[in-house]
Design an enzyme around this catalytic site. Structure first.
Site, PDB file in Angstrom:
ATOM      1  N   LEU A 277       3.901  -5.475  -4.265  1.00 60.97           N
ATOM      2  CA  LEU A 277       2.814  -5.933  -3.746  1.00 60.97           C
ATOM      3  C   LEU A 277       1.637  -5.154  -3.378  1.00 60.97           C
ATOM      4  O   LEU A 277       0.424  -5.446  -3.236  1.00 60.97           O
ATOM      5  CB  LEU A 277       3.449  -6.623  -2.265  1.00 60.97           C
ATOM      6  N   TYR A 278       2.003  -3.787  -3.107  1.00 63.64           N
ATOM      7  CA  TYR A 278       0.950  -2.784  -2.833  1.00 63.64           C
ATOM      8  C   TYR A 278       0.018  -2.699  -4.036  1.00 63.64           C
ATOM      9  O   TYR A 278      -1.160  -2.725  -3.978  1.00 63.64           O
ATOM     10  CB  TYR A 278       1.853  -1.498  -2.866  1.00 63.64           C
ATOM     11  N   ALA A 279       0.745  -2.738  -5.328  1.00 63.73           N
ATOM     12  CA  ALA A 279      -0.409  -2.804  -6.591  1.00 63.73           C
ATOM     13  C   ALA A 279      -1.190  -4.163  -6.517  1.00 63.73           C
ATOM     14  O   ALA A 279      -1.999  -3.995  -7.056  1.00 63.73           O
ATOM     15  CB  ALA A 279       0.580  -2.518  -7.770  1.00 63.73           C
ATOM     16  N   THR A 281      -2.361  -5.839  -4.215  1.00 63.63           N
ATOM     17  CA  THR A 281      -3.364  -5.787  -3.349  1.00 63.63           C
ATOM     18  C   THR A 281      -4.471  -4.847  -3.718  1.00 63.63           C
ATOM     19  O   THR A 281      -5.809  -5.064  -3.311  1.00 63.63           O
ATOM     20  CB  THR A 281      -3.041  -5.285  -1.866  1.00 63.63           C
ATOM     21  N   LYS A 282      -4.140  -3.563  -4.481  1.00 66.38           N
ATOM     22  CA  LYS A 282      -5.277  -2.979  -4.732  1.00 66.38           C
ATOM     23  C   LYS A 282      -5.732  -3.532  -5.942  1.00 66.38           C
ATOM     24  O   LYS A 282      -7.045  -3.493  -6.356  1.00 66.38           O
ATOM     25  CB  LYS A 282      -4.281  -1.565  -5.577  1.00 66.38           C
TER      26      LYS A 282
END
Length: 498
Positions: A277-279, A281-282
Protein backbone atom coordinates in the site's frame (compact mmCIF):
# COMPACT_ATOMS: atom_id res chain seq x y z
CA UNK A 1 -80.12 18.40 68.51
CA UNK A 2 -80.48 20.05 65.12
CA UNK A 3 -78.86 23.21 66.50
CA UNK A 4 -76.03 21.22 68.00
CA UNK A 5 -75.63 19.32 64.76
CA UNK A 6 -75.55 22.55 62.84
CA UNK A 7 -72.94 23.96 65.17
CA UNK A 8 -70.84 20.84 64.83
CA UNK A 9 -71.20 21.00 61.06
CA UNK A 10 -70.02 24.58 61.01
CA UNK A 11 -67.05 23.66 63.18
CA UNK A 12 -66.21 20.77 60.93
CA UNK A 13 -66.48 22.97 57.87
CA UNK A 14 -64.29 25.61 59.43
CA UNK A 15 -61.76 22.90 60.42
CA UNK A 16 -61.83 21.43 56.96
CA UNK A 17 -61.40 24.81 55.30
CA UNK A 18 -58.59 25.65 57.70
CA UNK A 19 -56.88 22.32 57.06
CA UNK A 20 -57.25 22.79 53.32
CA UNK A 21 -55.75 26.22 53.54
CA UNK A 22 -52.88 24.85 55.55
CA UNK A 23 -52.43 22.10 53.01
CA UNK A 24 -52.43 24.63 50.18
CA UNK A 25 -49.93 26.77 52.03
CA UNK A 26 -47.72 23.77 52.63
CA UNK A 27 -47.95 22.75 48.97
CA UNK A 28 -47.14 26.28 47.83
CA UNK A 29 -44.16 26.44 50.17
CA UNK A 30 -43.00 23.03 49.02
CA UNK A 31 -43.33 24.15 45.40
CA UNK A 32 -41.24 27.22 46.06
CA UNK A 33 -38.55 25.12 47.71
CA UNK A 34 -38.51 22.69 44.79
CA UNK A 35 -38.42 25.56 42.33
CA UNK A 36 -35.59 27.24 44.20
CA UNK A 37 -33.74 23.94 44.42
CA UNK A 38 -34.19 23.39 40.68
CA UNK A 39 -32.82 26.81 39.92
CA UNK A 40 -29.84 26.22 42.20
CA UNK A 41 -29.24 22.79 40.66
CA UNK A 42 -29.45 24.24 37.14
CA UNK A 43 -27.01 27.00 38.00
CA UNK A 44 -24.64 24.55 39.64
CA UNK A 45 -24.81 22.29 36.59
CA UNK A 46 -24.06 25.20 34.25
CA UNK A 47 -21.14 26.33 36.38
CA UNK A 48 -19.77 22.78 36.60
CA UNK A 49 -20.09 22.35 32.84
CA UNK A 50 -18.30 25.63 32.20
CA UNK A 51 -15.56 24.58 34.60
CA UNK A 52 -15.14 21.24 32.82
CA UNK A 53 -15.03 22.94 29.42
CA UNK A 54 -12.41 25.35 30.72
CA UNK A 55 -10.30 22.54 32.17
CA UNK A 56 -10.69 20.47 29.01
CA UNK A 57 -9.65 23.41 26.86
CA UNK A 58 -6.70 24.15 29.10
CA UNK A 59 -5.40 20.58 29.19
CA UNK A 60 -6.30 19.46 25.63
CA UNK A 61 -6.19 22.52 23.36
CA UNK A 62 -5.19 20.47 20.33
CA UNK A 63 -8.55 18.72 20.28
CA UNK A 64 -10.52 21.96 20.13
CA UNK A 65 -8.28 24.43 18.37
CA UNK A 66 -5.74 22.22 16.62
CA UNK A 67 -3.01 24.26 18.26
CA UNK A 68 0.66 23.61 17.67
CA UNK A 69 3.75 24.26 19.72
CA UNK A 70 6.40 26.58 18.37
CA UNK A 71 9.75 25.20 19.48
CA UNK A 72 12.60 27.63 19.03
CA UNK A 73 15.04 26.44 21.67
CA UNK A 74 16.64 23.25 22.86
CA UNK A 75 13.97 21.16 24.51
CA UNK A 76 11.48 24.04 24.72
CA UNK A 77 7.92 22.81 25.04
CA UNK A 78 8.79 19.22 24.21
CA UNK A 79 6.47 17.62 26.73
CA UNK A 80 3.52 19.72 25.61
CA UNK A 81 4.26 19.12 21.96
CA UNK A 82 4.38 15.38 22.50
CA UNK A 83 1.05 15.49 24.29
CA UNK A 84 -0.49 17.55 21.50
CA UNK A 85 0.84 15.21 18.84
CA UNK A 86 -0.78 12.20 20.50
CA UNK A 87 -4.20 13.81 20.12
CA UNK A 88 -3.85 14.96 16.52
CA UNK A 89 -6.31 13.80 13.93
CA UNK A 90 -4.99 12.73 10.55
CA UNK A 91 -7.25 14.96 8.52
CA UNK A 92 -8.26 18.33 9.92
CA UNK A 93 -11.31 20.47 9.35
CA UNK A 94 -10.86 23.94 7.96
CA UNK A 95 -12.24 25.50 11.13
CA UNK A 96 -9.71 23.77 13.37
CA UNK A 97 -6.91 24.65 10.97
CA UNK A 98 -8.07 28.27 11.03
CA UNK A 99 -7.87 28.31 14.81
CA UNK A 100 -4.35 26.89 14.63
CA UNK A 101 -3.06 29.43 12.14
CA UNK A 102 -4.85 32.41 13.67
CA UNK A 103 -4.35 31.85 17.39
CA UNK A 104 -1.08 30.04 17.96
CA UNK A 105 0.99 30.78 14.87
CA UNK A 106 0.62 34.49 14.62
CA UNK A 107 1.87 37.78 15.93
CA UNK A 108 4.74 40.04 15.00
CA UNK A 109 7.41 38.02 16.83
CA UNK A 110 6.39 34.76 15.17
CA UNK A 111 6.20 36.33 11.72
CA UNK A 112 9.65 37.84 12.20
CA UNK A 113 11.07 34.43 13.16
CA UNK A 114 9.48 32.75 10.13
CA UNK A 115 10.87 35.39 7.74
CA UNK A 116 14.29 35.22 9.36
CA UNK A 117 14.54 31.45 8.90
CA UNK A 118 13.26 31.53 5.32
CA UNK A 119 15.43 34.43 4.16
CA UNK A 120 18.37 33.47 1.88
CA UNK A 121 21.81 34.47 3.18
CA UNK A 122 23.38 34.93 -0.24
CA UNK A 123 22.58 36.70 -3.48
CA UNK A 124 20.63 34.42 -5.78
CA UNK A 125 19.75 32.07 -2.92
CA UNK A 126 16.43 30.25 -2.89
CA UNK A 127 13.74 30.18 -0.20
CA UNK A 128 12.60 26.63 0.51
CA UNK A 129 9.70 25.29 2.55
CA UNK A 130 10.80 21.82 3.69
CA UNK A 131 8.04 19.50 4.87
CA UNK A 132 9.10 16.58 7.02
CA UNK A 133 12.07 18.72 8.05
CA UNK A 134 12.65 16.81 11.29
CA UNK A 135 12.77 13.55 9.38
CA UNK A 136 15.93 11.77 8.24
CA UNK A 137 16.28 13.15 4.70
CA UNK A 138 14.56 16.41 5.62
CA UNK A 139 17.09 17.23 8.33
CA UNK A 140 20.10 16.58 6.11
CA UNK A 141 18.65 18.57 3.20
CA UNK A 142 17.76 21.48 5.46
CA UNK A 143 21.30 21.55 6.86
CA UNK A 144 22.80 21.45 3.36
CA UNK A 145 20.54 24.23 2.08
CA UNK A 146 21.33 26.42 5.07
CA UNK A 147 25.07 25.72 4.75
CA UNK A 148 25.13 27.07 1.20
CA UNK A 149 23.19 30.19 2.13
CA UNK A 150 19.60 29.36 1.15
CA UNK A 151 16.56 30.25 3.23
CA UNK A 152 14.87 27.29 4.92
CA UNK A 153 11.65 26.98 6.89
CA UNK A 154 10.77 23.52 8.18
CA UNK A 155 7.49 21.87 9.03
CA UNK A 156 6.96 18.52 10.78
CA UNK A 157 4.17 16.92 12.81
CA UNK A 158 6.53 14.83 14.99
CA UNK A 159 4.30 11.77 14.90
CA UNK A 160 5.11 8.63 16.88
CA UNK A 161 5.74 6.22 13.99
CA UNK A 162 9.24 6.02 15.47
CA UNK A 163 10.82 7.65 18.52
CA UNK A 164 9.69 11.31 18.50
CA UNK A 165 12.66 12.23 20.68
CA UNK A 166 14.99 11.48 17.77
CA UNK A 167 12.97 13.92 15.69
CA UNK A 168 13.15 16.50 18.48
CA UNK A 169 16.92 16.04 18.61
CA UNK A 170 17.08 16.73 14.88
CA UNK A 171 14.90 19.81 15.44
CA UNK A 172 17.37 21.07 18.04
CA UNK A 173 20.24 20.41 15.65
CA UNK A 174 18.49 22.50 12.99
CA UNK A 175 17.65 25.26 15.48
CA UNK A 176 21.35 25.51 16.28
CA UNK A 177 22.00 26.19 12.59
CA UNK A 178 19.29 28.85 12.39
CA UNK A 179 16.54 26.72 10.83
CA UNK A 180 13.08 27.00 12.36
CA UNK A 181 10.94 23.84 12.27
CA UNK A 182 7.27 24.42 12.99
CA UNK A 183 5.31 21.72 14.80
CA UNK A 184 2.46 21.41 12.31
CA UNK A 185 0.72 19.12 9.84
CA UNK A 186 0.75 19.29 6.05
CA UNK A 187 -3.03 18.89 6.03
CA UNK A 188 -3.38 22.27 7.76
CA UNK A 189 -4.14 24.18 4.55
CA UNK A 190 -4.80 27.52 6.23
CA UNK A 191 -1.49 27.42 8.02
CA UNK A 192 0.27 26.68 4.73
CA UNK A 193 -1.55 29.61 3.16
CA UNK A 194 -0.42 31.85 6.02
CA UNK A 195 3.18 30.79 5.47
CA UNK A 196 2.99 31.58 1.76
CA UNK A 197 1.48 34.97 2.63
CA UNK A 198 4.51 35.71 4.80
CA UNK A 199 7.24 34.29 2.57
CA UNK A 200 7.46 34.17 -1.26
CA UNK A 201 8.90 30.63 -1.28
CA UNK A 202 10.66 29.84 -4.54
CA UNK A 203 10.63 26.11 -3.86
CA UNK A 204 8.90 23.45 -1.77
CA UNK A 205 10.88 20.34 -0.85
CA UNK A 206 8.03 18.04 0.12
CA UNK A 207 9.48 15.13 2.10
CA UNK A 208 6.71 14.64 4.69
CA UNK A 209 5.15 11.20 4.31
CA UNK A 210 4.13 8.10 6.18
CA UNK A 211 7.06 5.77 5.56
CA UNK A 212 7.46 2.02 5.93
CA UNK A 213 6.34 -0.87 3.75
CA UNK A 214 5.15 -3.32 6.42
CA UNK A 215 3.43 -0.81 8.72
CA UNK A 216 0.94 -0.12 5.93
CA UNK A 217 -0.71 -3.45 6.72
CA UNK A 218 -1.39 -2.26 10.27
CA UNK A 219 -2.41 1.37 9.70
CA UNK A 220 -3.47 1.84 6.06
CA UNK A 221 -5.44 5.04 6.68
CA UNK A 222 -2.35 6.91 7.87
CA UNK A 223 -0.75 6.35 4.46
CA UNK A 224 -3.75 7.73 2.63
CA UNK A 225 -3.96 10.71 4.99
CA UNK A 226 -0.31 11.66 4.65
CA UNK A 227 0.89 10.41 1.27
CA UNK A 228 -2.24 11.19 -0.73
CA UNK A 229 -4.33 13.79 1.11
CA UNK A 230 -1.24 15.58 2.45
CA UNK A 231 0.32 15.81 -1.01
CA UNK A 232 -2.93 17.17 -2.43
CA UNK A 233 -3.08 19.83 0.31
CA UNK A 234 0.46 21.00 -0.45
CA UNK A 235 -0.18 21.12 -4.20
CA UNK A 236 -3.53 22.87 -3.74
CA UNK A 237 -1.97 25.69 -1.73
CA UNK A 238 1.00 25.96 -4.08
CA UNK A 239 -1.24 26.08 -7.15
CA UNK A 240 -4.14 28.21 -5.96
CA UNK A 241 -2.80 30.44 -3.19
CA UNK A 242 0.95 30.98 -3.54
CA UNK A 243 1.95 34.02 -5.58
CA UNK A 244 4.21 33.37 -7.36
CA UNK A 245 3.81 29.62 -7.60
CA UNK A 246 6.84 27.71 -6.25
CA UNK A 247 8.57 24.78 -7.93
CA UNK A 248 7.85 21.50 -6.16
CA UNK A 249 10.38 18.71 -5.52
CA UNK A 250 8.88 15.79 -3.64
CA UNK A 251 9.81 12.33 -2.38
CA UNK A 252 8.36 9.44 -4.32
CA UNK A 253 9.96 6.03 -3.76
CA UNK A 254 11.72 3.16 -5.49
CA UNK A 255 8.87 1.05 -4.11
CA UNK A 256 6.74 2.17 -7.06
CA UNK A 257 8.61 -0.38 -9.19
CA UNK A 258 6.85 -3.08 -7.20
CA UNK A 259 6.93 -6.45 -8.95
CA UNK A 260 9.13 -5.20 -11.78
CA UNK A 261 11.89 -7.71 -12.57
CA UNK A 262 13.80 -5.73 -15.20
CA UNK A 263 17.09 -4.45 -13.80
CA UNK A 264 18.44 -1.94 -13.22
CA UNK A 265 15.18 -0.09 -12.54
CA UNK A 266 14.68 2.71 -15.06
CA UNK A 267 12.18 5.55 -15.05
CA UNK A 268 10.84 4.06 -18.29
CA UNK A 269 9.91 0.76 -16.60
CA UNK A 270 6.31 0.01 -15.67
CA UNK A 271 5.14 1.04 -12.20
CA UNK A 272 1.57 -0.22 -12.26
CA UNK A 273 2.14 -3.29 -10.08
CA UNK A 274 2.85 -2.04 -6.53
CA UNK A 275 3.68 -4.71 -3.96
CA UNK A 276 2.51 -2.68 -0.94
CA UNK A 277 0.00 0.00 0.00
CA UNK A 278 2.92 2.34 0.69
CA UNK A 279 4.08 1.86 -2.90
CA UNK A 280 0.52 2.37 -4.16
CA UNK A 281 0.23 5.72 -2.34
CA UNK A 282 3.52 6.88 -3.84
CA UNK A 283 2.39 5.80 -7.30
CA UNK A 284 -0.86 7.68 -6.70
CA UNK A 285 1.26 10.70 -5.78
CA UNK A 286 3.00 10.58 -9.14
CA UNK A 287 -0.37 10.53 -10.91
CA UNK A 288 -1.59 13.43 -8.76
CA UNK A 289 1.57 15.38 -9.57
CA UNK A 290 0.86 14.93 -13.28
CA UNK A 291 -2.63 16.34 -12.80
CA UNK A 292 -1.48 19.50 -10.99
CA UNK A 293 1.26 20.04 -13.51
CA UNK A 294 -1.16 19.67 -16.41
CA UNK A 295 -3.98 21.84 -15.02
CA UNK A 296 -2.20 24.48 -12.96
CA UNK A 297 1.29 24.65 -14.48
CA UNK A 298 3.18 23.64 -11.36
CA UNK A 299 6.79 22.63 -11.90
CA UNK A 300 6.99 19.23 -10.18
CA UNK A 301 9.91 16.85 -9.77
CA UNK A 302 9.50 13.43 -8.13
CA UNK A 303 12.48 11.64 -6.63
CA UNK A 304 12.47 7.86 -6.24
CA UNK A 305 14.76 7.16 -3.29
CA UNK A 306 16.53 3.80 -3.01
CA UNK A 307 17.11 2.58 0.59
CA UNK A 308 18.66 5.69 2.09
CA UNK A 309 20.90 5.18 5.14
CA UNK A 310 23.34 7.10 7.30
CA UNK A 311 23.69 9.17 10.52
CA UNK A 312 20.47 10.48 12.08
CA UNK A 313 18.62 7.75 10.17
CA UNK A 314 15.27 6.09 10.73
CA UNK A 315 15.12 3.41 13.45
CA UNK A 316 12.63 1.38 11.39
CA UNK A 317 15.21 0.79 8.63
CA UNK A 318 17.02 -2.58 8.61
CA UNK A 319 20.57 -1.24 9.06
CA UNK A 320 19.45 0.79 12.09
CA UNK A 321 17.48 -1.84 13.98
CA UNK A 322 20.03 -4.50 13.04
CA UNK A 323 22.69 -2.37 14.73
CA UNK A 324 20.52 -2.07 17.83
CA UNK A 325 19.84 -5.80 17.90
CA UNK A 326 23.50 -6.74 17.44
CA UNK A 327 24.54 -4.48 20.32
CA UNK A 328 21.82 -5.82 22.63
CA UNK A 329 22.35 -9.45 21.62
CA UNK A 330 18.87 -9.86 20.18
CA UNK A 331 18.31 -12.00 17.06
CA UNK A 332 17.88 -10.44 13.63
CA UNK A 333 15.79 -11.84 10.80
CA UNK A 334 17.17 -12.05 7.27
CA UNK A 335 15.02 -12.81 4.23
CA UNK A 336 15.74 -15.06 1.31
CA UNK A 337 13.86 -14.98 -1.96
CA UNK A 338 11.94 -17.92 -3.38
CA UNK A 339 14.97 -18.91 -5.48
CA UNK A 340 17.16 -19.07 -2.36
CA UNK A 341 19.04 -15.86 -3.08
CA UNK A 342 19.66 -13.31 -0.33
CA UNK A 343 17.60 -10.13 -0.45
CA UNK A 344 19.58 -7.32 -2.07
CA UNK A 345 19.22 -3.58 -1.71
CA UNK A 346 20.66 -0.58 -3.53
CA UNK A 347 21.84 1.12 -0.32
CA UNK A 348 22.28 4.86 -0.94
CA UNK A 349 24.20 7.04 1.49
CA UNK A 350 22.43 10.14 2.77
CA UNK A 351 25.05 12.62 1.49
CA UNK A 352 24.61 11.32 -2.06
CA UNK A 353 20.83 11.64 -1.78
CA UNK A 354 21.14 15.19 -0.46
CA UNK A 355 23.24 16.13 -3.50
CA UNK A 356 20.52 14.70 -5.70
CA UNK A 357 17.79 16.64 -3.88
CA UNK A 358 19.67 19.93 -4.17
CA UNK A 359 20.45 19.22 -7.81
CA UNK A 360 16.75 18.64 -8.47
CA UNK A 361 15.87 21.92 -6.73
CA UNK A 362 18.47 23.87 -8.69
CA UNK A 363 17.26 22.56 -12.06
CA UNK A 364 13.53 22.42 -11.33
CA UNK A 365 12.56 25.31 -13.61
CA UNK A 366 9.70 27.68 -12.95
CA UNK A 367 5.99 27.05 -12.56
CA UNK A 368 3.90 28.67 -15.27
CA UNK A 369 0.55 29.05 -13.55
CA UNK A 370 -1.04 31.94 -11.70
CA UNK A 371 -3.00 31.63 -8.47
CA UNK A 372 -4.84 34.84 -9.41
CA UNK A 373 -6.08 33.87 -12.85
CA UNK A 374 -6.11 30.11 -12.33
CA UNK A 375 -4.48 29.69 -15.72
CA UNK A 376 -1.02 28.69 -16.91
CA UNK A 377 1.02 30.50 -19.53
CA UNK A 378 2.46 27.29 -20.95
CA UNK A 379 3.76 23.84 -20.07
CA UNK A 380 5.85 23.51 -16.91
CA UNK A 381 8.53 20.90 -16.12
CA UNK A 382 7.25 17.52 -14.94
CA UNK A 383 10.11 15.16 -14.05
CA UNK A 384 10.83 11.97 -12.14
CA UNK A 385 14.28 10.61 -11.23
CA UNK A 386 15.86 7.62 -9.54
CA UNK A 387 18.27 8.47 -6.72
CA UNK A 388 20.18 5.29 -5.90
CA UNK A 389 23.69 3.96 -5.54
CA UNK A 390 23.53 1.70 -8.64
CA UNK A 391 25.24 -1.18 -6.78
CA UNK A 392 22.88 -3.66 -5.10
CA UNK A 393 24.40 -5.40 -2.07
CA UNK A 394 23.13 -8.54 -0.30
CA UNK A 395 21.64 -7.66 3.05
CA UNK A 396 23.88 -10.33 4.55
CA UNK A 397 26.87 -8.28 3.39
CA UNK A 398 25.49 -5.22 5.15
CA UNK A 399 25.14 -7.27 8.35
CA UNK A 400 28.74 -8.49 8.06
CA UNK A 401 29.99 -4.89 7.83
CA UNK A 402 27.95 -3.93 10.90
CA UNK A 403 29.37 -6.88 12.82
CA UNK A 404 32.91 -5.67 12.14
CA UNK A 405 32.14 -2.07 13.00
CA UNK A 406 30.29 -2.96 16.20
CA UNK A 407 32.79 -5.63 17.22
CA UNK A 408 30.09 -8.19 17.83
CA UNK A 409 28.51 -11.07 15.93
CA UNK A 410 24.83 -11.02 15.04
CA UNK A 411 22.44 -13.75 16.09
CA UNK A 412 20.99 -14.38 12.63
CA UNK A 413 17.72 -16.08 11.76
CA UNK A 414 17.12 -16.69 8.06
CA UNK A 415 13.57 -17.17 6.77
CA UNK A 416 11.72 -17.10 3.46
CA UNK A 417 10.63 -13.65 2.36
CA UNK A 418 7.00 -13.08 3.41
CA UNK A 419 4.39 -11.54 1.15
CA UNK A 420 4.08 -8.34 3.19
CA UNK A 421 5.23 -5.84 0.59
CA UNK A 422 8.97 -6.52 0.54
CA UNK A 423 10.65 -7.23 -2.78
CA UNK A 424 13.69 -9.46 -3.48
CA UNK A 425 15.96 -6.71 -4.80
CA UNK A 426 16.26 -3.07 -5.85
CA UNK A 427 18.69 -1.65 -8.39
CA UNK A 428 18.72 1.94 -9.60
CA UNK A 429 19.54 3.27 -13.04
CA UNK A 430 20.49 6.92 -12.48
CA UNK A 431 21.35 7.89 -16.04
CA UNK A 432 18.72 10.63 -16.24
CA UNK A 433 19.70 12.23 -12.91
CA UNK A 434 23.36 12.11 -13.93
CA UNK A 435 22.59 13.81 -17.23
CA UNK A 436 20.22 16.49 -15.93
CA UNK A 437 21.91 17.60 -12.72
CA UNK A 438 25.15 15.68 -12.41
CA UNK A 439 24.03 13.10 -9.85
CA UNK A 440 26.87 10.66 -9.15
CA UNK A 441 26.84 8.62 -5.93
CA UNK A 442 30.32 8.13 -4.52
CA UNK A 443 29.92 6.58 -1.05
CA UNK A 444 30.56 2.87 -0.61
CA UNK A 445 28.51 0.84 1.83
CA UNK A 446 31.59 0.24 4.00
CA UNK A 447 32.32 3.95 4.31
CA UNK A 448 28.69 4.93 4.77
CA UNK A 449 28.05 2.39 7.52
CA UNK A 450 31.24 3.51 9.25
CA UNK A 451 29.82 7.06 9.43
CA UNK A 452 26.51 5.67 10.67
CA UNK A 453 28.10 3.60 13.44
CA UNK A 454 30.22 6.58 14.55
CA UNK A 455 27.03 8.59 14.97
CA UNK A 456 25.10 5.63 16.43
CA UNK A 457 27.67 5.05 19.17
CA UNK A 458 27.81 8.76 19.99
CA UNK A 459 24.04 9.33 20.02
CA UNK A 460 23.27 6.29 22.20
CA UNK A 461 26.44 6.76 24.28
CA UNK A 462 27.79 3.28 23.53
CA UNK A 463 31.33 2.27 24.41
CA UNK A 464 32.52 0.66 21.19
CA UNK A 465 36.02 0.27 19.82
CA UNK A 466 34.75 1.97 16.68
CA UNK A 467 37.81 4.03 15.56
CA UNK A 468 40.12 1.02 15.38
CA UNK A 469 37.57 -1.16 13.60
CA UNK A 470 36.51 1.67 11.31
CA UNK A 471 40.09 2.28 10.19
CA UNK A 472 40.45 -1.37 9.32
CA UNK A 473 37.21 -1.49 7.34
CA UNK A 474 38.08 1.70 5.47
CA UNK A 475 41.47 0.30 4.56
CA UNK A 476 43.26 3.20 6.21
CA UNK A 477 46.46 1.37 7.00
CA UNK A 478 47.44 -1.95 8.54
CA UNK A 479 48.28 -2.55 12.21
CA UNK A 480 51.92 -2.37 13.19
CA UNK A 481 53.96 -5.57 13.50
CA UNK A 482 54.05 -5.26 17.28
CA UNK A 483 50.28 -4.85 17.58
CA UNK A 484 49.76 -7.68 15.11
CA UNK A 485 52.02 -9.87 17.23
CA UNK A 486 50.01 -9.00 20.34
CA UNK A 487 46.76 -9.87 18.55
CA UNK A 488 48.16 -13.25 17.48
CA UNK A 489 49.21 -14.04 21.06
CA UNK A 490 45.78 -12.99 22.35
CA UNK A 491 44.04 -15.11 19.73
CA UNK A 492 46.22 -18.09 20.65
CA UNK A 493 45.38 -17.66 24.33
CA UNK A 494 41.65 -17.47 23.56
CA UNK A 495 41.94 -20.60 21.41
CA UNK A 496 43.75 -22.48 24.17
CA UNK A 497 41.18 -21.53 26.80
CA UNK A 498 38.13 -22.32 24.69
Amino acid sequence: MPADAAAKGMKLERYASGAGAMLLLRRAASGKVVSASSHLLFRATVLATMALVFLFTFHYPSLLSRSFTLSSGAGAGEGGAAAHASHRSLLMSSSSASASAASVYGGAAWEKEVRRSAKPRKDGGIAVLVTGAAGFVGTHCSLALRARGDGVLGLDNFNAYYDPELKRARQRLLAGRGVLVLDADINDALLLEKLFDLVPFTHVLHLAAQAGVRYAMEAPQTYVASNVAGLVTVLEVAAKHADPQPAIVWASSSSVYGLNTDAPFSEEHRTDRPASLYAATKKAGEAIAHTYNHIYGLSITGLRFFTVYGPWGRPDMAYFFFAKSIVSGEPITLFRAADGADARRDFTYIDDVVKGCLGALDTSGKSTGSSKSGKKSGPAPLRVYNLGNTSPVPVTRMVAILEKLLGKKANKRIVAMPSNGDVPFTHANVTHAAHDFGYRPTTSLDAGLRHFVDWFADYYKLKLDVPKIAAKVAGAGKPSSSSASKKKKKAAAMSASS
